[in-house]
Design an enzyme around this catalytic site. Structure first.
Site, PDB file in Angstrom:
ATOM      1  CG  ASP A 140      -1.883   1.167   1.195  1.00 46.01           C
ATOM      2  OD1 ASP A 140      -1.464   2.288   0.870  1.00 46.01           O
ATOM      3  OD2 ASP A 140      -3.070   0.940   1.451  1.00 46.01           O
ATOM      4  CG  HIS A 141       1.296   4.346  -3.154  1.00 46.00           C
ATOM      5  ND1 HIS A 141       0.063   3.993  -3.600  1.00 46.00           N
ATOM      6  CD2 HIS A 141       1.346   5.696  -3.243  1.00 46.00           C
ATOM      7  CE1 HIS A 141      -0.612   5.071  -3.944  1.00 46.00           C
ATOM      8  NE2 HIS A 141       0.148   6.124  -3.740  1.00 46.00           N
ATOM      9  CG  HIS A 196      -4.399   4.352  -0.659  1.00 45.63           C
ATOM     10  ND1 HIS A 196      -3.458   3.362  -0.684  1.00 45.63           N
ATOM     11  CD2 HIS A 196      -4.631   4.661  -1.958  1.00 45.63           C
ATOM     12  CE1 HIS A 196      -3.135   3.087  -1.941  1.00 45.63           C
ATOM     13  NE2 HIS A 196      -3.843   3.855  -2.727  1.00 45.63           N
TER      14      HIS A 196
HETATM   15  C1  BG6 Z   1      -3.731   4.581  -6.338  1.00 46.19           C
HETATM   16  C2  BG6 Z   1      -5.093   4.610  -6.985  1.00 46.19           C
HETATM   17  O1  BG6 Z   1      -3.636   3.519  -5.440  1.00 46.19           O
HETATM   18  O2  BG6 Z   1      -3.514   5.791  -5.637  1.00 46.19           O
HETATM   19  C3  BG6 Z   1      -5.248   5.806  -7.894  1.00 46.19           C
HETATM   20  O3  BG6 Z   1      -5.296   3.424  -7.737  1.00 46.19           O
HETATM   21  C4  BG6 Z   1      -4.894   7.083  -7.165  1.00 46.19           C
HETATM   22  O4  BG6 Z   1      -6.565   5.890  -8.424  1.00 46.19           O
HETATM   23  C5  BG6 Z   1      -3.545   6.949  -6.460  1.00 46.19           C
HETATM   24  O5  BG6 Z   1      -4.855   8.134  -8.109  1.00 46.19           O
HETATM   25  C6  BG6 Z   1      -3.275   8.153  -5.580  1.00 46.19           C
HETATM   26  O6  BG6 Z   1      -1.961   8.077  -5.081  1.00 46.19           O
HETATM   27  P1  BG6 Z   1      -1.189   9.384  -4.624  1.00 46.19           P
HETATM   28  O7  BG6 Z   1       0.102   8.874  -4.068  1.00 46.19           O
HETATM   29  O8  BG6 Z   1      -1.011  10.227  -5.847  1.00 46.19           O
HETATM   30  O9  BG6 Z   1      -2.049  10.049  -3.606  1.00 46.19           O
END
Ligand code: BG6
Length: 515
Positions: free
Chosen positions: A200-201, A263
């Site tokens: 989960d980044h 997230h």
């Molecule tokens: C991803 C989703 O996990 O996270 C995307 O699949 C979303 O739809 C993205 O745009 C958002 O990531 P960040 O790091 O730009 O907030």
């Protein structure tokens, strides 16, 4: 347990964290994520001297591509997406370690070919490597990839425990509780839990890690971080972008699966968890799972329920006219996919009983902003409660995840002058002013951690299932009712008016994020 995995938040990014000789294989090598995030992350790790001395990267994909073209693709991805400009010497040192392997994900022979290439590299270096398999493909091929890695013996390659192969799996991890369980079962046939790194980044973002430091390295917050002092918690992940070219994926997913299940739930569990007994991965993940387990089933009703969903319609974002979701390329006319969802969650434990946690996430919102706002109770209004001289607000601690990372404390203060007037003021801590603005990207941290074998910032199998347990009944409810109950909001706004209801019912209000 190694020294580095015992102190994940304290050791930080330094060479002595000891990445092992590694062959990284990325499945989905010519895909969007590889191009935008993974290759630039490898480049930046290399600039920081954090890749192991013996490092190979094999891109695995369906497209035919000679090594030269793959290196060119990689160079361009660094040029276009790296946070730091391309340095010719660094790239020269790195590119010779990049190669490409073409194959279909459902073809066992392609995996045997990969295995032969790995054996050749080991022979050439006269040593064993740690194999790190990064699955960055559409979820439809997760299963064949994992099965083939198992069947050709790559999941158990080598006998050295220190160099045990690892598999990193991108989201979406399942599409509901049943599919997540099934996926866990398939992976468990071939890999042990300690070999599995579910991404989960958001957990790789600096401020998300800082949340634990703010909470547990300061003594002033923890005593008031509970139902006695906190009125409610609001977690917002707002994006300005629309679905762009991703309608094929997104229309099957929607905001609840795409953002909330993973997230925002992760942000919630780090905000609400009890202090872990130590910083080792299992202690932290145990506490996160306990929070998820204490979350009560959602009330599923159109009126008075715990969830709102909505789709954006045409509007203005940063002064530019953008189409509504139904007009986006690739969105079917029958779509009732939500691009915004908001939940009201109750955590039934000693610390949080009675404190609503509000979660919301949407595309095409007014601003790109992610934050956690802990809203404290009002003091008794005996002294400064009445009269228009007293502009008193609840104290709020805001952890700004992005952009403009930092922490803000909102409090009440006296306006200078001979009269006693009050006004809310803000105390800011900004990452960029304190530390400079060039912080590592989430994927740098996560790739490095998986190479080192530190799983703290990855999701455990039971964690993902708990979070699907909360979400799945709502997915089923929405599916059953199709377009009934689907709200709309204008692109460039803060979401549908109906989402206010979730808070009004408890006499709360959404904060304006960023304020
Ligand atoms: C991803 C989703 O996990 O996270 C995307 O699949 C979303 O739809 C993205 O745009 C958002 O990531 P960040 O790091 O730009 O907030």
């Amino acid at each position: 347990m190694s020294e580095s995995s015992r102190h994940p938040f304290l050791t930080g990014l330094s060479k002595h964290r000891g990445a092992k000789p590694t062959i990284l294989v990325i499945f989905g090598a010519s895909g969007d994520l590889t191009m935008r995030k993974l290759i630039p992350a490898l480049y930046n790790l290399s600039v920081d001297n954090l890749l192991p001395a013996d490092f190979k990267f094999i891109g695995f994909g369906r497209k035919q591509m000679p090594n030269e073209d793959f290196r060119e693709f990689s160079r361009k991805s660094i040029d276009d997406f790296s946070r730091r400009a391309m340095d010719a010497d660094t790239w020269a040192g790195l590119e010779s370690n990049f190669e490409y392997h073409c194959g279909a994900y459902d073809d066992l022979e392609a995996f045997k070919g990969l295995q032969n290439r790995i054996l050749e590299i080991e022979k050439e270096y006269n040593r064993r490597f740690q194999l790190l398999f990064y699955i960055s493909t559409p979820p439809s091929v997760f299963e064949p990839i994992i099965t083939h890695l198992g069947e050709c013996g790559l999941a158990n390659h080598g006998s050295d425990e220190e160099l045990i192969p690892k598999v990193v799996i991108e989201k979406p991890f399942g599409k509901d509780l049943e599919s997540a369980r099934a996926l866990n079962t398939i992976i468990a046939k071939h890999f042990r839990e300690e070999q599995i790194y579910r991404i989960d980044h958001y957990l790789g973002k600096e401020t998300v890690q800082d949340l634990l430091v703010q909470r547990f390295a300061n003594s002033i917050f923890e005593p008031i971080w509970n139902r006695e002092y906190v009125s409610n918690v609001q977690i917002t992940v707002a994006e300005q972008l629309g679905v762009g070219t991703r309608a094929g994926y997104y229309d099957q997913s929607g905001a609840l699966r795409d953002m909330i299940q993973n997230h925002t739930m992760q942000l919630l569990s780090l905000t609400a968890m009890e202090p872990p007994v130590s910083l080792d991965p299992e202690s932290i993940r145990d506490e996160k799972v306990k929070v998820l387990k204490a979350i009560q089933p959602l009330k599923l009703k159109h009126e008075g329920g715990d969830a709102i969903r909505a789709q954006y319609t045409e509007g203005l974002v940063e002064g530019k006219r953008v189409p509504g979701y139904m007009e986006e390329e690739g969105v079917p006319a029958s779509s009732f996919t939500e691009t915004y969802s908001a939940l009201r969650l109750s955590i039934n434990n000693w610390r949080w009983k009675g404190v609503p946690f509000y979660l919301r996430s949407g595309k095409r919102m007014a601003r790109r902003i992610s934050e956690i706002a802990v809203q404290f109770k009002q003091p008794p209004g005996i002294l400064f409660g009445e009269g228009n001289k007293y502009d008193i607000t609840s104290n709020v601690m805001v952890i700004r995840v992005q952009p403009d990372e930092g922490v803000t404390l909102i409090m009440n203060s006296k306006v200078p002058g001979l009269e006693t007037r009050t006004q809310p003021v803000k105390m800011h801590f900004n990452y960029s002013t304190t530390y400079g603005s060039n912080t590592p990207e989430a994927y740098e941290r996560l790739i490095l951690d998986s190479m080192i074998g530190d799983s703290t910032l990855f999701i455990r199998g039971d964690e993902t299932e708990e979070s699907w347990r909360i979400i799945t009944p709502l997915l089923d409810f929405w599916k059953e009712y199709g377009k009934t109950g689907l709200e709309h909001y204008t692109a460039g706004s803060w979401g549908p008016l109906a989402s206010e209801r979730l808070l009004w019912e408890n006499k709360h209000e959404w904060r304006r994020p960023g304020n």
